[in-house]
Structure formats: structure tokens, C-alpha cells
Design an enzyme around this catalytic site. Structure first.
Site, PDB file in Angstrom:
ATOM      1  N   GLU A 281      -1.385  -2.853   3.375  1.00 17.16           N
ATOM      2  CA  GLU A 281      -2.365  -2.683   4.453  1.00 17.16           C
ATOM      3  C   GLU A 281      -3.501  -3.690   4.331  1.00 17.16           C
ATOM      4  O   GLU A 281      -4.146  -4.045   5.316  1.00 17.16           O
ATOM      5  CB  GLU A 281      -2.904  -1.243   4.457  1.00 17.16           C
ATOM      6  CG  GLU A 281      -3.077  -0.710   5.863  1.00 17.16           C
ATOM      7  CD  GLU A 281      -3.423   0.764   5.931  1.00 17.16           C
ATOM      8  OE1 GLU A 281      -4.122   1.272   5.030  1.00 17.16           O
ATOM      9  OE2 GLU A 281      -3.024   1.414   6.912  1.00 17.16           O
ATOM     10  N   HIS A 302      19.170   1.803 -12.019  1.00 15.53           N
ATOM     11  CA  HIS A 302      20.459   2.287 -11.500  1.00 15.53           C
ATOM     12  C   HIS A 302      20.425   2.423  -9.986  1.00 15.53           C
ATOM     13  O   HIS A 302      21.171   3.192  -9.401  1.00 15.53           O
ATOM     14  CB  HIS A 302      20.803   3.633 -12.151  1.00 15.53           C
ATOM     15  CG  HIS A 302      20.976   3.517 -13.634  1.00 15.53           C
ATOM     16  ND1 HIS A 302      22.203   3.429 -14.246  1.00 15.53           N
ATOM     17  CD2 HIS A 302      20.048   3.430 -14.626  1.00 15.53           C
ATOM     18  CE1 HIS A 302      22.034   3.311 -15.554  1.00 15.53           C
ATOM     19  NE2 HIS A 302      20.738   3.303 -15.819  1.00 15.53           N
ATOM     20  N   LYS A 414      -1.400   3.921  16.960  1.00 15.54           N
ATOM     21  CA  LYS A 414      -2.223   5.140  17.046  1.00 15.54           C
ATOM     22  C   LYS A 414      -2.664   5.382  18.484  1.00 15.54           C
ATOM     23  O   LYS A 414      -2.619   6.504  18.988  1.00 15.54           O
ATOM     24  CB  LYS A 414      -3.486   4.987  16.176  1.00 15.54           C
ATOM     25  CG  LYS A 414      -3.236   4.947  14.690  1.00 15.54           C
ATOM     26  CD  LYS A 414      -4.593   4.907  13.977  1.00 15.54           C
ATOM     27  CE  LYS A 414      -4.463   4.451  12.546  1.00 15.54           C
ATOM     28  NZ  LYS A 414      -5.752   4.220  11.902  1.00 15.54           N
TER      29      LYS A 414
HETATM   30  O1  PA5 Z   1      -6.590   2.533   3.811  1.00 18.09           O
HETATM   31  C1  PA5 Z   1      -6.911   2.904   4.928  1.00 18.09           C
HETATM   32  O2  PA5 Z   1      -7.990   2.589   5.450  1.00 18.09           O
HETATM   33  C2  PA5 Z   1      -6.016   3.829   5.723  1.00 18.09           C
HETATM   34  O3  PA5 Z   1      -4.756   3.949   5.161  1.00 18.09           O
HETATM   35  C3  PA5 Z   1      -6.641   5.192   5.813  1.00 18.09           C
HETATM   36  O4  PA5 Z   1      -6.802   5.728   4.534  1.00 18.09           O
HETATM   37  C4  PA5 Z   1      -5.814   6.140   6.664  1.00 18.09           C
HETATM   38  O5  PA5 Z   1      -5.528   5.568   7.906  1.00 18.09           O
HETATM   39  C5  PA5 Z   1      -6.553   7.451   6.880  1.00 18.09           C
HETATM   40  O6  PA5 Z   1      -7.796   7.189   7.448  1.00 18.09           O
HETATM   41  P1  PA5 Z   1      -8.965   8.218   7.377  1.00 18.09           P
HETATM   42  O7  PA5 Z   1      -9.368   8.363   5.949  1.00 18.09           O
HETATM   43  O8  PA5 Z   1     -10.046   7.642   8.210  1.00 18.09           O
HETATM   44  O9  PA5 Z   1      -8.445   9.511   7.922  1.00 18.09           O
END
Ligand code: PA5
Length: 446
Positions: A281, A302, A414
Site C-alpha cells: 500500500e 513444501h 471504495k
Molecule cells: O494503511 C492504511 O492506511 C489502510 O490500510 C487503513 O488502515 C485501512 O484502509 C483502514 O482505514 P481506517 O483505519 O481509516 O479505518
């Protein structure tokens, strides 16, 4: 002793030391950026300005939560993966026989069947629900919050509020409004601390403390690694996280498109998923980045290892081992002749020998490897590793000239899902949905 990075097989095959040096020559520029971003508070994962407040706020809350047997954590992505890795590593009892509590249940999906089963089996009176969301508006987490709130309310009446704890932004977002509306207990996710960098804040420390894990040791370990960067950003070039970043950037440059995270500390296996989210990410942007591939030794020897060894030559590897393996479960002398060479040896020798064998096989098969060897597998060591990897991720992003702290591409899906569910204010997404669904289907049944 201390933890170590071993570099003798890192610059190998088509990756040369010169490739890494080209990126390490940017150290002054990045050191200046580090100093700037530390000063402006944009890297709280690194200097943890929230630590004192957490040390103050968390213990009284935990004393209160001790009355509960269960913690049900609602969160997704960075709001869940760190807590799961920490639980699996340091409170694994709940995943085995004869555990007497406490239990942590992490609901990080929208599987109606699983969630219904959780709510059906847990006793509301014995459960604290912890809803974690930095933004306070993540649909998956909020949906579960509404269901859990109703579940608690039906059983506990007004006392549902005593069972609900919110971890979210200090000021903004729907969950922060809920805290005000119902006077709920809450902890803060500090400004600029994005989900995947937040495991060592209230996000991961609240569940860790509930489970009786030494959470301060996790923070101490992280600060051991961060301190040289905080005290002397100009010394960035000497820091192992920067060396890792230069290597990872060089890999990308040389068309190694995958980065294996091969974990030979089995109890830390869930750190692979935490790392995968952190890396993917943060770095998958503008057509750049390397795909993280979590793997667990020895299990995956494995499974996917054949592909690592003899598939496309497009993989680098972070190879994680620990020096302190338990000496329990030794083999007795009464073994068949064929296996007598195991007699008297500890079971854990297998792990060490297989890790070495696999590392050598990877090296022999054109996989550049950085070997991360942890002196021990306690919480302080885990905190150190987490900080090393978080810092390395950010510096790799800077070397790629992208922003490692945002995740703009995931927003489209989203918005489309919200539109599909009937949320207002998404005219373009509604049009895109109609166009997408209007394309004639080409089905093949099986
Ligand atoms: O790393 C990130 O920013 C995302 O993976 C968030 O953790 C995830 O989308 C959840 O977001 P939030 O904590 O705002 O609910």
C-alpha cells in the site's frame, strides 16, 4: 548481542553493488527530507510523540477492561494486521488447546457468516468491543460497529456504552462524533499516523495490553531502532533501514518485481501479512514498486518455494531468522536406525538446518537475499523489526519519488462500492457502474 542484517548475498546475480550505491548517493537529499518531516510532525511512526500520552492513558483503561474475557476488535487493513501479528507472536495460547482467556477476536472482513457466528457465540456481558479506524469512516468497520452496537444494546441496555471503546482520530470523523454523542471511552490515533504505520500506537497496543503482552517492550524496541534517525537525521546513510531501501530500490530498477518476506520465526508468521500491506500500500504507485510475497519457513518449502527457486528470476528476498530457538522437545535415543542421526538432538535443530538449506538454495538460484537475523523473538525484538521495516518502506518510497504515506488508488473501489450500496453524492460512480454492468456478459459455466 544485537540483531543483524547480513549483506554478503544481497548484491548478487544481475544486481550489483554499484546499483545500490547509485541510490545511496541520494542520502544527503533524503536526510534533509527526513529532518524536515520529523520537524513538521509528519513521521509520528518514527519519533512517537504520542508515546507519553499512551503510557498515561492506556494502563487505567486496561485495568477496567480486565473484567472482560473477550475483546472483539473491529477494524481492517492497518487497523487490524498489526494487532493480529502481535497476538499470534506473543499471545498464541488462544489458538491452542486448554486456553483460559483472555481472547482477542479480530473482525477484519465483511463475511456475514463469520460475524454472525462471532456475535452468536460471544457473551455480550463478557466482551469489550474495540472499534478501530483512523478515518472513522471506513464502511467495513462502521458496518460492523453498527451491528455490534445493536448486539450490545439488546443484551446490556444503556450499559452497552461501557463495553465499547473507540480508537480513532483525535478530532475528525464519524467515530469521534460517536464518542461525543455517547460519551464512549476512546484512545487517539495521532495526526499523520496512517493505518499501516500505526501498529505501535493505541491501534496495536490496546489489544496487546489486553492480552497481557509487554507492549512497552514493543515500543522500546522500536525506539532502539528509530533513535539514531531522530537524533541525527544527517546520519541516515549509516542506518540499516536506508541500506535496505537502497537495496530494494535497486532491485526494482533491475526488474526484480517481487520481494519475498521469508519468515523462519514461525511464531512471527503473521508479520508477513502485516509487512505485505505496509509494503504494497505504501509503494505500489505510478507503475512502480515491488510485489511483497509473504512466506513462512518451513511450511512454504513444501508449497511456493519451487516457484521462488525455479520460476522467473524476478525475486529478491528478505530472509528472517531468529537465533533463540527453544531447546524443548529433544529426540530420545530410541529412534529407528535410519533416523538415528536425530537421536539426542533438539527438535528446533530442524528449523535452523532447513532455514540454512533454503537460504543457500535461494542464493544458488539467483535470488538476491538480505538475511535479517534477530537475536531473540521477544516483543522488544519485534518492535525493532517493525520499526526497521516501516522506516525502510518510507525511504524506499522516497527513492522511488512517490509518497509512501498515501494510498490514492484504493479510493475508486471504495467510492464505487458506496455508490452501489445507494450512498448519495456519487453521480460519476453511478454512471460508471451502469456502463460497467451494461457490457454484455460472456459466461462460461462449469
Ligand atoms: O494503511 C492504511 O492506511 C489502510 O490500510 C487503513 O488502515 C485501512 O484502509 C483502514 O482505514 P481506517 O483505519 O481509516 O479505518
Amino acid at each position: 548481542m544485537s540483531h543483524s542484517l547480513e549483506w554478503s548475498r544481497a548484491y548478487a546475480h544481475r544486481l550489483t553493488a554499484g546499483d545500490g550505491e547509485r541510490f545511496s548517493s541520494r542520502q544527503e537529499e533524503l536526510a534533509a527530507q527526513l529532518a524536515r518531516e520529523l520537524a513538521s510532525g509528519q513521521l509520528p511512526f518514527l519519533n512517537m510523540p504520542y508515546r507519553e500520552k499512551l503510557l498515561h492513558d492506556l494502563p487505567p483503561l486496561i485495568s477496567r477492561l480486565k473484567q472482560f474475557k473477550h475483546m472483539l476488535l473491529l477494524g481492517i487493513g492497518g487497523s487490524a494486521l498489526g494487532a493480529r501479528a502481535i497476538q499470534r507472536a506473543f499471545a498464541p495460547g488462544q489458538d491452542g488447546p486448554n486456553h483460559a482467556g483472555p481472547w482477542l477476536w479480530i473482525a477484519d472482513n465483511v463475511c456475514a457468516k463469520t460475524f454472525e457466528a462471532l456475535l452468536g457465540k460471544l457473551s455480550p456481558a463478557e466482551t469489550a468491543v474495540v472499534c478501530i479506524s483512523k478515518s472513522g469512516g471506513t464502511i467495513e468497520t462502521l458496518a460492523q460497529y453498527f451491528l455490534a452496537r445493536e448486539w450490545l444494546g439488546k443484551a446490556m441496555g444503556e450499559r452497552w456504552k461501557e463495553h465499547m471503546i473507540i480508537v480513532t482520530d483525535r478530532e475528525k470523523g464519524y467515530l469521534r462524533e460517536e464518542v461525543g454523542r455517547f460519551d464512549l471511552s476512546s484512545l487517539e490515533v495521532p495526526d499523520f499516523l496512517g493505518g499501516r504505520y500505526s501498529a505501535l500506537s493505541a491501534v496495536g497496543m490496546l489489544p496487546a495490553a489486553f492480552l497481557g503482552i509487554d507492549w512497552q517492550a514493543l515500543l522500546d524496541g522500536a525506539l532502539d531502532v528509530a533513535r539514531p534517525l531522530i537524533r541525527d537525521p544527517a546520519g541516515l546513510g549509516r542506518h540499516p533501514s536506508f541500506s535496505l531501501a537502497c537495496w530494494a530500490r535497486a532491485l526494482e530498477e533491475r526488474q526484480y518485481s517481487q520481494l519475498i518476506f521469508f519468515c523462519y520465526i514461525p511464531s512471527w508468521a503473521a508479520y508477513g501479512l502485516w509487512f505485505a500491506q505496509l509494503w504494497a500500500e505504501s509503494l505500489g504507485k505510478e507503475g512502480k514498486g515491488t510485489m511483497p510475497v509473504p512466506a513462512v519457513g518451513v511450511t512454504d518449502q513444501h508449497s511456493v518455494n519451487q516457484m521462488f527457486l525455479d520460476g522467473p528470476r524476478d525475486k529478491g528476498c528478505l530472509f528472517l531468522t531468529g537465533r533463540s530457538q527453544p531447546k524443548c522437545c529433544g529426540f530420545g535415543q530410541d529412534l529407528p536406525d535410519k533416523w538415528s542421526w536425530l537421536a539426542g538432538k533438539p527438535f528446533s535443530n530442524l528449523l535452523e538446518a532447513e532455514a540454512l538449506g533454503t537460504r543457500m538454495a535461494l542464493a544458488a538460484n539467483a535470488v538476491p537475499i538480505v538475511h535479517i537475523d534477530m537475536d531473540d523473538d521477544g516483543p522488544r525484538a519485534a518492535g525493532a523489526l517493525m520499526m526497521l521495516l516501516e522506516a525502510a518502506t518510507v525511504f524506499t518510497g522516497w527513492l522511488l519519488d512517490i509518497n509512501p504515506l498515501d494510498q490514492p488508488a484504493v479510493e475508486l473501489g471504495k467510492r464505487l462500492a458506496n455508490a452501489r450500496l445507494g450512498a448519495g453524492g456519487y453521480p460519476e460512480e453511478n454512471a460508471a457502474l451502469s456502463a460497467f454492468l451494461a457490457v454484455p456478459r460472456q459466461e462460461q459455466t462449469f
